[in-house]
Motif scaffolding. Structure first.
Motif, PDB file in Angstrom:
ATOM      1  N   CYS A 251     -17.729   2.757   5.710  1.00 39.57           N
ATOM      2  CA  CYS A 251     -18.918   3.605   5.740  1.00 39.57           C
ATOM      3  C   CYS A 251     -19.276   3.898   4.298  1.00 39.57           C
ATOM      4  CB  CYS A 251     -18.661   4.895   6.511  1.00 39.57           C
ATOM      5  SG  CYS A 251     -17.282   5.860   5.878  1.00 39.57           S
ATOM      6  N   GLY A 252     -20.512   4.304   4.037  1.00 40.10           N
ATOM      7  CA  GLY A 252     -20.875   4.493   2.646  1.00 40.10           C
ATOM      8  C   GLY A 252     -22.181   5.222   2.435  1.00 40.10           C
ATOM      9  N   ILE A 253     -22.424   5.496   1.156  1.00 39.89           N
ATOM     10  CA  ILE A 253     -23.651   6.140   0.686  1.00 39.89           C
ATOM     11  C   ILE A 253     -24.184   5.297  -0.453  1.00 39.89           C
ATOM     12  CG2 ILE A 253     -24.655   8.248  -0.286  1.00 39.89           C
ATOM     13  CD1 ILE A 253     -22.293   9.787   0.896  1.00 39.89           C
ATOM     14  N   ALA A 254     -25.493   5.029  -0.464  1.00 35.44           N
ATOM     15  CA  ALA A 254     -26.078   4.146  -1.462  1.00 35.44           C
ATOM     16  C   ALA A 254     -27.373   4.717  -2.004  1.00 35.44           C
ATOM     17  CB  ALA A 254     -26.334   2.759  -0.870  1.00 35.44           C
ATOM     18  N   VAL A 255     -27.632   4.402  -3.272  1.00 36.09           N
ATOM     19  CA  VAL A 255     -28.926   4.658  -3.897  1.00 36.09           C
ATOM     20  C   VAL A 255     -29.397   3.333  -4.467  1.00 36.09           C
ATOM     21  CG1 VAL A 255     -30.206   5.926  -5.648  1.00 36.09           C
ATOM     22  CG2 VAL A 255     -28.268   7.009  -4.510  1.00 36.09           C
ATOM     23  N   GLY A 256     -30.562   2.856  -4.027  1.00 35.71           N
ATOM     24  CA  GLY A 256     -31.050   1.573  -4.502  1.00 35.71           C
ATOM     25  C   GLY A 256     -32.547   1.458  -4.373  1.00 35.71           C
ATOM     26  N   ARG A 257     -33.037   0.231  -4.433  1.00 34.01           N
ATOM     27  CA  ARG A 257     -34.485   0.015  -4.378  1.00 34.01           C
ATOM     28  C   ARG A 257     -35.074   0.433  -3.032  1.00 34.01           C
ATOM     29  NH1 ARG A 257     -36.208  -2.352  -8.801  1.00 34.01           N
ATOM     30  NH2 ARG A 257     -34.789  -3.604 -10.074  1.00 34.01           N
TER      31      ARG A 257
ATOM     32  N   LEU B 191     -32.469   6.107  -0.561  1.00 31.25           N
ATOM     33  CA  LEU B 191     -31.174   6.761  -0.381  1.00 31.25           C
ATOM     34  C   LEU B 191     -30.703   6.486   1.036  1.00 31.25           C
ATOM     35  CD1 LEU B 191     -29.178   8.711  -1.816  1.00 31.25           C
ATOM     36  CD2 LEU B 191     -30.491  10.597  -0.862  1.00 31.25           C
ATOM     37  N   GLY B 192     -29.470   5.956   1.183  1.00 31.19           N
ATOM     38  CA  GLY B 192     -29.021   5.551   2.503  1.00 31.19           C
ATOM     39  C   GLY B 192     -27.613   5.999   2.825  1.00 31.19           C
ATOM     40  N   TRP B 193     -27.385   6.315   4.109  1.00 29.14           N
ATOM     41  CA  TRP B 193     -26.066   6.632   4.657  1.00 29.14           C
ATOM     42  C   TRP B 193     -25.764   5.590   5.728  1.00 29.14           C
ATOM     43  CZ3 TRP B 193     -29.684  10.055   3.163  1.00 29.14           C
ATOM     44  CH2 TRP B 193     -29.291  11.111   2.319  1.00 29.14           C
ATOM     45  N   PHE B 194     -24.543   5.034   5.710  1.00 25.69           N
ATOM     46  CA  PHE B 194     -24.196   3.929   6.593  1.00 25.69           C
ATOM     47  C   PHE B 194     -22.908   4.266   7.347  1.00 25.69           C
ATOM     48  CE2 PHE B 194     -26.489   2.459   2.929  1.00 25.69           C
ATOM     49  CZ  PHE B 194     -27.464   1.617   3.446  1.00 25.69           C
TER      50      PHE B 194
ATOM     51  N   ARG C 146     -22.578  -7.665  -7.114  1.00 29.32           N
ATOM     52  CA  ARG C 146     -21.700  -6.992  -6.134  1.00 29.32           C
ATOM     53  C   ARG C 146     -22.471  -5.936  -5.341  1.00 29.32           C
ATOM     54  NH1 ARG C 146     -16.108  -5.884  -5.738  1.00 29.32           N
ATOM     55  NH2 ARG C 146     -15.851  -4.683  -3.814  1.00 29.32           N
ATOM     56  N   LEU C 147     -23.389  -5.230  -5.985  1.00 25.10           N
ATOM     57  CA  LEU C 147     -24.124  -4.168  -5.286  1.00 25.10           C
ATOM     58  C   LEU C 147     -24.884  -4.722  -4.091  1.00 25.10           C
ATOM     59  CD1 LEU C 147     -25.133  -1.157  -5.291  1.00 25.10           C
ATOM     60  CD2 LEU C 147     -27.114  -1.994  -6.558  1.00 25.10           C
ATOM     61  N   GLU C 148     -25.627  -5.797  -4.297  1.00 22.03           N
ATOM     62  CA  GLU C 148     -26.444  -6.348  -3.215  1.00 22.03           C
ATOM     63  C   GLU C 148     -25.583  -6.896  -2.080  1.00 22.03           C
ATOM     64  OE1 GLU C 148     -28.976  -5.822  -6.633  1.00 22.03           O
ATOM     65  OE2 GLU C 148     -27.017  -6.788  -6.400  1.00 22.03           O
ATOM     66  N   SER C 149     -24.487  -7.589  -2.414  1.00 23.18           N
ATOM     67  CA  SER C 149     -23.650  -8.164  -1.358  1.00 23.18           C
ATOM     68  C   SER C 149     -22.948  -7.079  -0.539  1.00 23.18           C
ATOM     69  CB  SER C 149     -22.613  -9.111  -1.971  1.00 23.18           C
ATOM     70  OG  SER C 149     -21.723  -8.408  -2.839  1.00 23.18           O
ATOM     71  N   ASP C 150     -22.411  -6.051  -1.197  1.00 25.88           N
ATOM     72  CA  ASP C 150     -21.746  -4.973  -0.462  1.00 25.88           C
ATOM     73  C   ASP C 150     -22.738  -4.181   0.382  1.00 25.88           C
ATOM     74  OD1 ASP C 150     -19.465  -5.791  -1.693  1.00 25.88           O
ATOM     75  OD2 ASP C 150     -18.942  -3.859  -2.580  1.00 25.88           O
ATOM     76  N   LEU C 151     -23.943  -3.968  -0.163  1.00 30.21           N
ATOM     77  CA  LEU C 151     -24.951  -3.224   0.582  1.00 30.21           C
ATOM     78  C   LEU C 151     -25.398  -3.994   1.817  1.00 30.21           C
ATOM     79  CD1 LEU C 151     -26.616  -0.675   0.698  1.00 30.21           C
ATOM     80  CD2 LEU C 151     -28.309  -1.745  -0.810  1.00 30.21           C
ATOM     81  N   ALA C 152     -25.521  -5.315   1.695  1.00 30.08           N
ATOM     82  CA  ALA C 152     -25.895  -6.133   2.852  1.00 30.08           C
ATOM     83  C   ALA C 152     -24.812  -6.072   3.929  1.00 30.08           C
ATOM     84  CB  ALA C 152     -26.135  -7.576   2.415  1.00 30.08           C
TER      85      ALA C 152
ATOM     86  N   LEU D  18     -22.682  -3.552   4.423  1.00 30.17           N
ATOM     87  CA  LEU D  18     -22.750  -2.217   5.025  1.00 30.17           C
ATOM     88  C   LEU D  18     -23.898  -2.119   6.016  1.00 30.17           C
ATOM     89  CD1 LEU D  18     -22.142   0.575   2.347  1.00 30.17           C
ATOM     90  CD2 LEU D  18     -20.868   0.167   4.446  1.00 30.17           C
ATOM     91  N   ARG D  19     -25.058  -2.644   5.630  1.00 36.46           N
ATOM     92  CA  ARG D  19     -26.245  -2.537   6.480  1.00 36.46           C
ATOM     93  C   ARG D  19     -26.053  -3.310   7.786  1.00 36.46           C
ATOM     94  NH1 ARG D  19     -29.899  -3.720   2.802  1.00 36.46           N
ATOM     95  NH2 ARG D  19     -30.484  -1.571   2.331  1.00 36.46           N
ATOM     96  N   ALA D  20     -25.440  -4.480   7.672  1.00 36.79           N
ATOM     97  CA  ALA D  20     -25.219  -5.279   8.880  1.00 36.79           C
ATOM     98  C   ALA D  20     -24.195  -4.616   9.797  1.00 36.79           C
ATOM     99  CB  ALA D  20     -24.754  -6.681   8.488  1.00 36.79           C
ATOM    100  N   GLY D  21     -23.161  -4.010   9.223  1.00 35.77           N
ATOM    101  CA  GLY D  21     -22.138  -3.371  10.043  1.00 35.77           C
ATOM    102  C   GLY D  21     -22.585  -2.064  10.655  1.00 35.77           C
ATOM    103  N   ALA D  22     -23.553  -1.403  10.016  1.00 41.96           N
ATOM    104  CA  ALA D  22     -23.993  -0.098  10.509  1.00 41.96           C
ATOM    105  C   ALA D  22     -24.930  -0.210  11.697  1.00 41.96           C
ATOM    106  CB  ALA D  22     -24.665   0.689   9.392  1.00 41.96           C
ATOM    107  N   GLY D  23     -25.714  -1.287  11.733  1.00 39.02           N
ATOM    108  CA  GLY D  23     -26.635  -1.429  12.856  1.00 39.02           C
ATOM    109  C   GLY D  23     -28.002  -0.855  12.572  1.00 39.02           C
ATOM    110  N   PRO D  24     -28.708  -0.364  13.603  1.00 43.12           N
ATOM    111  CA  PRO D  24     -30.119   0.030  13.455  1.00 43.12           C
ATOM    112  C   PRO D  24     -30.305   1.243  12.555  1.00 43.12           C
ATOM    113  CG  PRO D  24     -29.261   0.708  15.594  1.00 43.12           C
ATOM    114  CD  PRO D  24     -28.201  -0.145  14.960  1.00 43.12           C
ATOM    115  N   ASP D  25     -31.484   1.267  11.916  1.00 44.45           N
ATOM    116  CA  ASP D  25     -31.862   2.403  11.062  1.00 44.45           C
ATOM    117  C   ASP D  25     -32.368   3.537  11.950  1.00 44.45           C
ATOM    118  OD1 ASP D  25     -32.613   4.091   9.067  1.00 44.45           O
ATOM    119  OD2 ASP D  25     -34.083   2.752   8.151  1.00 44.45           O
ATOM    120  N   ARG D  26     -31.753   4.710  11.846  1.00 41.97           N
ATOM    121  CA  ARG D  26     -32.133   5.856  12.666  1.00 41.97           C
ATOM    122  C   ARG D  26     -33.259   6.676  12.047  1.00 41.97           C
ATOM    123  NH1 ARG D  26     -29.829   4.139  17.268  1.00 41.97           N
ATOM    124  NH2 ARG D  26     -27.577   3.780  17.035  1.00 41.97           N
ATOM    125  N   ALA D  27     -33.673   6.344  10.835  1.00 41.62           N
ATOM    126  CA  ALA D  27     -34.748   7.096  10.197  1.00 41.62           C
ATOM    127  C   ALA D  27     -36.092   6.701  10.797  1.00 41.62           C
ATOM    128  CB  ALA D  27     -34.763   6.838   8.691  1.00 41.62           C
TER     129      ALA D  27
END
Length: 617
Positions: free
Chosen positions: A175-181, A184-187, A313-319, A321-330
């Motif tokens: 699970c994680g927290i990210a700041v990027g383009r 702000l995201g929580w996974f 590394r940032l882009e690969s790890d974020l991808a 996380l996003r795939a493992g987290a599933g749908p965006d609840r926002a």
């Protein structure tokens, strides 16, 4: 060169008069002040100073930088002073050095030790790693001892592209927290969902990290000086003038002397294993690569931290996380309701709690933790009833940008982006925006608008803040709540006491009612009275008592206003009854609390009860 027009009759003559610049000043002497072991000769040879030669601001800056980068001084200051006139008639200057030595380091003018050289290279390596294109990856892993458990943590820093913090325990996914383009995201792990919130295009998140060395206060002048490293970290939001700046920024301010102290303070055990310097102190072992200064590993009992630079590394790890987290609840059309539903879910609380526990940072977004637990639960229930629609519309409108309704907002001073502290910049931006909104919705003479103006001018160090403060004190529209808010926020103790005394003079129901009117106008302007009443009506007796204890130490503190709201037949009727609930609250307990807080601001500060922990001198 002086240029002026000279008029004669009906004509004008442009007169240009030139004169030579004065002779460049020369350096006559060097003076050393402060409790220092550094001699004039060491400064002259170490800095390449030429007595009798010309000196300008350029040389001054170079000397200051060389002293700072040497890692030999806790502080250093260089100034130029006018020297007595001499026979050659040329203007002369004296360079004055105020130096505070770090006594454990080798003296200035002599080569640093081998270990000190590695520490100076470590600082340069750290700065270069954060400034480069590759991502800096910090990996914290528990020892692979069966039955020990533990949580693995990865921190990825990309110079202008973002930050990613991930944690994984046992067989759970990360699970994680990210700041990027993307914002702000929580996974969450295991397909439990994610929440990604876009950031304004004209702003960016910033992280500030500072490390310095300072002296501890001495109880006796004869005591040997004791030094301590001071780590400062902060997160802010600042304006972004161009897209090239990226959505994220890092400011690193690490003093060389603080790095040098790593091989001196707290009696470290130093050893060499080939080209690696090993520093062991207080149960922590650090390994540095000697030629580059790179921190190879940092080990404690049961875990190890490693640093590396890895491209992409940032882009690969974020991808991942996003795939493992599933749908965006926002939901862009319902940002408040969707955020409440996401952050009050049990899966979110467990995941964010895991990140906080692994990193040592308590998460305020987990429920029901801390004072916010009951309110978060009430928000969740209100969201399930659809009572947050007005708040959704308001926040969605802010995220979409200001509407062009033909009414220009007040012209507010707005600082341009600069190299100043990011948190201060964020405070100025927030204060100026609050000024705009409160002046528009509450009225220019209202106390919330006056306080927002005062905060904005104070943060910008505008002298008009004094005039604004005077007008606030004499306004008939300020009551006890207004004076308490001002007394709490003003950093000057004498002014705070004066404001608190004015507040004590207005501890009446009528003055309190005056204070409430602009707040009620603000709620009405944004249709927030109904969601507020709905949230409060969902509080259970146990939650009400818990909030009362946390706010005022009294479990019955909120009973009177909630009784009024609960007696209403509907949420709409409760919203209309908010003024009656506030009046009941004032009489039942709020007046006593406000009076006590004002009295605390006025209480005399003595050596037995110093202000802010500082002794009275």
């Amino acid at each position: 060169v002086a240029v002026r027009p000279a008029a004669e009759g009906g004509t004008a003559t442009l007169v240009v008069t030139g004169s030579d610049l004065p002779a460049r000043p020369v350096l006559r002497d060097v003076a050393v002040a402060g409790p220092t072991r550094t001699s004039v000769d060491a400064l002259v040879s170490g800095l390449g100073i030429r007595l009798g030669g010309p000196v300008t601001e350029r040389e001054l800056v170079a000397w200051r930088r060389a002293l700072h980068d040497s890692g030999r001084f806790v502080s250093s200051r260089v100034t130029l002073e006018e020297a007595p006139a001499q026979a050659d008639g040329l203007p002369g200057l004296v360079a004055r050095f105020d130096l505070d030595d770090y006594p454990a380091a080798t003296p200035f003018g002599t080569p640093p030790s081998r270990e000190e050289e590695v520490m100076l290279r470590f600082r340069a390596w750290l700065a270069a790693s954060l400034a480069g294109e590759a991502d800096l990856v910090a990996t914290w892993r528990p020892d692979d001892t069966p039955g020990t458990g533990g949580t693995a943590v990865d921190l990825v820093l990309a110079r202008s592209r973002g930050l990613l913090l991930t944690a994984a325990a046992g067989g759970d996914g990360p699970c994680g927290i990210a700041v990027g383009r993307e914002g702000l995201g929580w996974f969450l792990p295991g397909g439990a969902g994610r929440y990604e919130m876009p950031l304004p295009r004209d702003g960016r998140m910033t992280v500030q990290v500072g490390l310095s060395l300072g002296r501890k206060p001495q109880t006796k002048e004869t005591d040997a000086p004791v030094f301590e490293r001071r780590l400062a970290a902060g997160v802010g939001f600042e304006s972004r003038s161009r897209e090239a700046d990226g959505p994220f920024g890092i400011r690193l301010d690490v003093d060389p002397v603080a790095c040098v102290s790593l091989v001196h303070e707290h009696s470290p055990a130093l050893s060499w294993e080939g080209e690696e310097l090993v520093v062991a102190v207080d149960g922590v072992t650090a390994r540095f690569d000697g030629p580059t200064g790179r921190l190879v590993a940092l080990s404690t009992a049961g875990s190890t931290l490693r640093l590396a630079s890895t491209a992409g590394r940032l882009e690969s790890d974020l991808a991942t996380l996003r795939a493992g987290a599933g749908p965006d609840r926002a939901e862009t059309s319902a940002p408040v309701s969707s955020a409440v539903a996401f952050f009050t879910a049990p899966d979110t609380a467990a995941a964010l709690g895991r990140v906080g526990q692994a990193t040592g940072i308590a998460s305020p977004l987990t429920a029901p933790l801390g004072h916010g637990g009951p309110l978060l639960e009430a928000l969740r229930r209100a969201g399930e009833r659809g009572a947050l629609e007005a708040a959704d519309r308001l926040v969605a409108g802010w995220m979409a940008g200001p509407a062009d309704d033909g009414e220009p907002l007040p012209a507010i001073p707005h600082d341009k982006p600069s190299a100043t502290d990011g948190l201060m910049l964020a405070g100025r931006i927030a204060a100026s925006q609050a000024w705009r909104i409160l002046e528009r919705d509450c009225g220019r003479t209202s106390w919330p608008a006056a306080l927002s103006r005062l905060a904005t001018l104070g943060l910008a160090q505008d002298p008009a803040a004094l005039e604004e403060l005077s007008a606030f004190m004499t306004s008939p529209d300020t009551g006890p709540l207004a004076f308490l808010a001002a007394a709490t926020g003003v950093p000057m103790p004498l002014v705070s006491v004066t404001l608190a005394r004015r507040g004590e003079e207005r501890l009446t129901a009528e003055a309190f009612r005056t204070d409430c009117r602009p707040l009620e106008a603000l709620l009405a302007a944004h249709d927030l009275a109904l969601p507020l009443a709905a949230v409060l009506r969902t509080l259970t007796d146990a939650e009400c008592e818990a909030l009362g204890r946390s706010l005022a130490g009294d479990p019955a503190f909120l009973a009177a206003p909630l009784a009024v709201l609960r007696a209403a037949p509907s949420d709409a009727a409760a919203a209309a009854a908010l003024p009656d609930a506030l009046d009941a609250w004032w009489e039942a307990g709020l007046r006593r609390l406000v009076a006590a807080r004002l009295a605390e601001s006025i209480a005399p500060r003595t050596a037995g009860a110093p202000a802010d922990g500082q002794p009275v001198r």
